[in-house]
Design a protein around this motif. Structure first.
Motif, PDB file in Angstrom:
ATOM      1  N   UNK A   1       0.798  -1.220   0.000  1.00 51.17           N
ATOM      2  CA  UNK A   1       0.000   0.000   0.000  1.00 51.17           C
ATOM      3  C   UNK A   1       0.829   1.267   0.000  1.00 51.17           C
ATOM      4  N   UNK A   2       0.154   2.358   0.298  1.00 51.85           N
ATOM      5  CA  UNK A   2       0.759   3.686   0.352  1.00 51.85           C
ATOM      6  C   UNK A   2       1.067   4.068   1.798  1.00 51.85           C
ATOM      7  N   UNK A   3       1.847   5.131   1.999  1.00 51.54           N
ATOM      8  CA  UNK A   3       2.172   5.553   3.364  1.00 51.54           C
ATOM      9  C   UNK A   3       1.202   6.585   3.944  1.00 51.54           C
ATOM     10  N   UNK A   4       0.318   7.141   3.120  1.00 47.80           N
ATOM     11  CA  UNK A   4      -0.365   8.379   3.482  1.00 47.80           C
ATOM     12  C   UNK A   4      -1.357   8.244   4.632  1.00 47.80           C
ATOM     13  N   UNK A   5      -1.916   7.058   4.843  1.00 48.91           N
ATOM     14  CA  UNK A   5      -2.943   6.901   5.871  1.00 48.91           C
ATOM     15  C   UNK A   5      -2.446   6.079   7.056  1.00 48.91           C
ATOM     16  N   UNK A   6      -1.132   5.914   7.145  1.00 47.23           N
ATOM     17  CA  UNK A   6      -0.554   5.174   8.260  1.00 47.23           C
ATOM     18  C   UNK A   6      -0.310   6.087   9.453  1.00 47.23           C
ATOM     19  N   UNK A   7      -0.541   5.552  10.624  1.00 45.63           N
ATOM     20  CA  UNK A   7      -0.228   6.215  11.887  1.00 45.63           C
ATOM     21  C   UNK A   7       0.133   5.112  12.872  1.00 45.63           C
ATOM     22  N   UNK A   8       0.594   5.487  14.046  1.00 50.90           N
ATOM     23  CA  UNK A   8       0.914   4.475  15.050  1.00 50.90           C
ATOM     24  C   UNK A   8      -0.329   3.667  15.413  1.00 50.90           C
TER      25      UNK A   8
END
Length: 344
Positions: free
Chosen positions: A92-99
């Motif tokens: 996937x993409x990094x844009x919607x990742x959080x801890x």
């Protein structure tokens, strides 16, 4: 444990990016964005489990898109995975990742999360989206903190081949767990990777030296030699020798197409390989995958048809990348355009 069978499952075309080398939009920039409904995802999931039960395989899913996290039923699907004790990887993409997101992914059984870096900052952002280079490097740490293995993949073409060694330095510095690269598969609009065979061999040699230097320093990044032409390179350098147990007619390595991998698109289309544009074999909404495996899939298992590889002693271990060959002229069994080996 039964051997794994992998499904690369595209649940949606929805994505925050329009990458220049994306297969989804390679033929039609006005393409309708497909997404599976929740009912279709459930039916597809159990179709896959049925296949694995019939052939005594353990299912493994590479969940992707588009960006799978954008699907409205993404978390419901992961709950279904968890209910059936299915482990999986997300591409996937990094844009919607959080801890918090990464923690939830881990709780659902996510083993690996794969991101892409296709050049240093200027080149990568040209390929994908302004600002995505820095965001991608930043989110490696986010993935690692959740105890998910972070993976970075590079799609190599004539545009970025000179930047690959610097990409390796950048992702190692960012703390990535796994790094690999594979070649761009030409689409209908572009018929060549623009890489000469010996130039590609030089890239492998340069990266081999760099990998060994990092390993000698105690680097914890695992360098996955994903491209099958690594086998040819290591055969020539003596790092790989044909094992004494190898028997004629047996296949021990190389491309998994036709062996232990299938791709499912959001419209239900089933492909032998996502990177082989003409490898459509069925549709999971109407066809039982278990039946397709012993019918239509036989097209990709006739190893005597490989025009160059069938004459090579590495047939059972290498075969290059049929997707790259197919992308150039539509022939799955054609010679790999970057293979430098002379075969009589």
């Amino acid at each position: 444990m039964n051997p794994y069978f992998s499904f690369q499952w595209h649940i949606t075309d929805d994505c925050d990016q329009r990458c220049r080398h994306c297969y989804i939009f390679s033929e039609n920039n006005c393409k309708h964005l497909d997404s599976m409904t929740w009912d279709q995802m459930q039916d597809t999931f159990y179709n896959c489990l049925d296949f694995c039960a019939v052939y005594h395989r353990t299912p493994y899913f590479y969940l992707t898109g588009g960006d799978p996290i954008l699907h409205p039923d993404f978390w419901k699907l992961l709950a279904l995975f968890k209910e059936h004790h299915i482990v999986f990887t997300i591409l996937g993409n990094p844009f919607h990742l959080s801890d918090d997101v990464c923690r939830r992914l881990k709780e659902c059984g996510c083993e690996k999360y794969q991101l892409s870096i296709d050049g240093m900052r200027e080149t990568h952002d040209w390929f994908r989206k302004p600002g995505s280079f820095d965001i991608t490097l930043e989110k490696i740490g986010c993935i690692n903190r959740a105890d998910i293995r972070s993976v970075v993949m590079t799609t190599v073409s004539g545009t970025n081949i000179d930047e690959v060694p610097n990409i390796i330095d950048a992702v190692v510095t960012a703390g990535v767990n796994v790094y690999a690269f594979a070649r761009y598969c030409p689409t209908s609009e572009e018929k060549d990777t623009n890489i000469e065979p010996l130039r590609y061999r030089k890239l492998l040699a340069d990266c081999d030296r760099k990998f060994k230097e990092y390993e000698a320093m105690g680097c914890k990044t695992y360098f996955n030699k994903k491209d099958h032409l690594w086998m040819l390179y290591e055969y020539e350098t003596g790092a790989f020798q044909i094992p004494s147990y190898a028997k004629e007619g047996m296949i021990y390595g190389g491309c998994n197409c036709g062996n232990c991998h299938l791709t499912i698109l959001p419209n239900g289309d089933l492909y032998a390989c996502r990177r082989v544009q003409n490898s459509h074999v069925a549709n999971v909404f109407t066809d039982r995958i278990a039946d397709v495996w012993v019918g239509q899939m036989e097209t990709y298992r006739d190893y005597t048809k490989f025009e160059k590889c069938s004459k090579c002693e590495l047939l059972a271990f290498c075969r290059g990348c049929p997707a790259v060959a197919s992308g150039k002229d539509g022939n799955f069994y054609a010679a790999d355009p970057q293979c430098w080996k002379e075969v009589l």
